[in-house]
Enzyme design. Structure first.
Site, PDB file in Angstrom:
ATOM      1  N   SER A 241       0.850  -1.185   0.000  1.00 14.31           N
ATOM      2  CA  SER A 241       0.000   0.000   0.000  1.00 14.31           C
ATOM      3  C   SER A 241       0.884   1.233   0.000  1.00 14.31           C
ATOM      4  O   SER A 241       2.116   1.140   0.070  1.00 14.31           O
ATOM      5  CB  SER A 241      -0.910   0.013   1.239  1.00 14.31           C
ATOM      6  OG  SER A 241      -0.139   0.197   2.422  1.00 14.31           O
ATOM      7  N   LYS A 242       0.256   2.389  -0.042  1.00  9.11           N
ATOM      8  CA  LYS A 242       1.020   3.640  -0.130  1.00  9.11           C
ATOM      9  C   LYS A 242       1.883   3.890   1.097  1.00  9.11           C
ATOM     10  O   LYS A 242       2.844   4.647   1.032  1.00  9.11           O
ATOM     11  CB  LYS A 242       0.064   4.814  -0.366  1.00  9.11           C
ATOM     12  CG  LYS A 242      -0.563   4.796  -1.750  1.00  9.11           C
ATOM     13  CD  LYS A 242      -1.403   6.042  -2.013  1.00  9.11           C
ATOM     14  CE  LYS A 242      -1.960   6.036  -3.428  1.00  9.11           C
ATOM     15  NZ  LYS A 242      -2.772   7.242  -3.728  1.00  9.11           N
ATOM     16  N   ARG A 243       1.541   3.233   2.203  1.00 11.81           N
ATOM     17  CA  ARG A 243       2.377   3.451   3.394  1.00 11.81           C
ATOM     18  C   ARG A 243       3.776   2.845   3.217  1.00 11.81           C
ATOM     19  O   ARG A 243       4.709   3.200   3.940  1.00 11.81           O
ATOM     20  CB  ARG A 243       1.698   2.852   4.636  1.00 11.81           C
ATOM     21  CG  ARG A 243       1.683   1.337   4.687  1.00 11.81           C
ATOM     22  CD  ARG A 243       1.094   0.834   6.006  1.00 11.81           C
ATOM     23  NE  ARG A 243       1.088  -0.613   6.078  1.00 11.81           N
ATOM     24  CZ  ARG A 243       0.156  -1.390   5.574  1.00 11.81           C
ATOM     25  NH1 ARG A 243      -0.867  -0.846   4.943  1.00 11.81           N
ATOM     26  NH2 ARG A 243       0.219  -2.702   5.680  1.00 11.81           N
ATOM     27  N   GLY A 245       5.426   3.131   0.429  1.00 10.59           N
ATOM     28  CA  GLY A 245       6.132   3.923  -0.579  1.00 10.59           C
ATOM     29  C   GLY A 245       5.344   3.918  -1.873  1.00 10.59           C
ATOM     30  O   GLY A 245       4.123   3.781  -1.879  1.00 10.59           O
TER      31      GLY A 245
END
Length: 466
Positions: A241-243, A245
């Site tokens: 996920s975006k967490r 990167g």
């Protein structure tokens, strides 16, 4: 005669090209291209609210950057909706589908009662075997009349044989009451009509495969070979996920990773060929097969990505590298190279591409080639330009003016001047780096001189000399 391999990539245009989707496209491309087959692109744009032209453009742009060419024109799933509806009606005529007049309220009431009773909430339509004479004049959906006994087995090239009990699979809706087809039907019809022989996709579609196979069987169509690949996880083992990167492919281009390095890394992310980590496109096309795909989720590793990308930058032909650097500058809306900068950079790539893992790193090393006079001298480099050093540069200038412009001759002149002042060349290198690049960390001063040429080298030294 062996049937030609046909694979496809079928993204939904709802935002950006996910790195996981890019890997799926790469695997499909490699499998087809490595066997002289076709690689097709289908845009699954049936969700009209979320599908946008901009998102479709992002997919096309991402595939182009990654170097994945496809055969023919992209197919729009939405545009095939009449064909999908036609197949639903054909299944109805064959007796492999039925009209269901149940309303949403009735379906929800059934499920609520099942939840209270602790029984299965899988809806069983009372219209499955109803006499057509009892059909009301009311809206209806067309449901697949799925088998209720036995099992549906997916012979998957990655997961092995996966069995689904038929009594656990519902009669899925194929055509909605407004006449629009569902995704589950559209996928099967499109794959059949496009002649797809191998469906390579994420294992989140594995359950879908069981229901889709039932549509193939209902129509008497050949079932394609399935290969459901594990999803990509972050370094912590959780779904990417975006967490973690960057998750969109375009972000990797903007970070300056070379396309060849991304292809190599994505290929290696979940697939292996012995212990090989770094390999060329030609080797990937020769080696790639479905047997090499692992069953466990792969973990994104940015250090490994950078390492592989660095190797590809170092191994690239300068003539291939320069256009990709210019494309990176354009993608990041940086100022384009002028004629002189392009010439210096092209001439200097031989001494710049070693140990640069990304294009920003390479361009930082190339600052001397891109800088314009008068140079901006940073604080660390300025410390090397004291009065003594400036005097030595002044003395060095006429000797460089008359020297043969070769590495050996330039080294001889510089060492001679250093010795005359009782210092090692290292003491002279600092002022030269400052004069030629405005930085303390640079490529070899002799490489910089050779790239810049006599006139520019002398002009830069003169700018800083006493």
């Amino acid at each position: 005669m062996t049937q030609q391999v046909v694979t496809r990539f079928a993204p939904s245009p709802t935002g950006y090209l996910h790195i996981g989707g890019a890997r799926t496209a790469l695997f499909s491309w490699l499998y087809a291209r490595g066997r002289g087959g076709k690689f097709l692109l289908r845009i699954e744009d049936t969700d009209r609210e979320r599908s946008t032209p901009a998102a479709t453009a992002a997919i096309l742009k991402g595939l182009a950057w990654l170097g994945l060419d496809y055969d023919g024109e992209p197919v729009s799933q939405f545009e095939g909706r009449e064909r999908h509806a036609e197949v639903a009606r054909e299944m109805l005529a064959r007796g492999n589908a039925y009209k269901c007049f149940a309303t949403q309220d009735e379906i929800e009431a059934f499920r609520e009662a099942a939840r209270e009773a602790g029984t299965s909430t899988m809806y069983k339509s009372p219209w499955r075997d109803a006499d057509p004479a009892t059909h009301p004049d009311a809206p209806f959906v067309i449901r697949l009349k799925a088998p209720t006994e036995g099992a549906t087995v997916i012979h998957d090239q990655v997961q092995g044989d996966v069995t689904f009990k038929n009594d656990q699979l519902d009669d899925m809706v194929c055509l909605r009451s407004d006449g629009t087809p569902t995704y589950m039907l559209a996928v099967v019809v499109d794959d059949h009509d496009m002649g797809v022989t191998h469906v390579i996709r994420g294992d989140d579609h594995l359950t879908n495969a069981a229901r889709q196979v039932q549509v193939y069987n209902a129509m008497g169509w050949d079932v394609p070979v399935f290969a459901h690949i594990p999803l990509i996880h972050g370094p912590d083992g959780k779904k990417l996920s975006k967490r973690h990167g960057a998750v969109g492919l375009e972000e990797y281009q903007l970070m300056g990773y070379p396309a060849a390095g991304m292809r190599n890394y994505l290929n290696r992310l979940g697939w292996s060929h012995g212990d090989d980590e770094f390999f060329t496109d030609a080797q990937a096309l020769e080696w790639f097969n479905l047997d090499g795909i692992g069953r466990s989720p792969a973990r994104l590793d940015f250090k490994k990505l950078e390492n592989i990308c660095g190797q590809h930058i170092a191994a690239a032909q300068d003539s291939d590298l320069l256009p990709e650097i210019e494309a990176f500058l354009a993608a990041t809306h940086a100022e384009p190279l002028d004629v002189q900068q392009r010439t210096y950079l092209a001439d200097g790539l031989y001494c710049l591409k070693e140990r640069a893992k990304t294009f920003p790193e390479l361009l930082e090393k190339a600052r001397f080639a891109l800088a314009r006079r008068p140079l901006d001298i940073d604080e660390k480099a300025a410390k090397a330009l004291d009065d003594v050093s400036r005097g030595i540069l002044t003395e060095l200038t006429p000797q460089l003016q008359s020297a043969s412009w070769t590495r050996d001759a330039l080294e001889a002149v510089a060492n001679s001047v250093a010795e005359a002042h009782g210092i090692g060349f290292g003491k002279l290198a600092g002022p030269l780096r400052a004069a030629l690049a405005g930085r303390a960390a640079t490529p070899s001063v002799f490489d910089m001189m050779l790239v810049l040429g006599r006139e520019e080298t002398l002009a830069r030294i003169t700018d800083q000399a006493a």
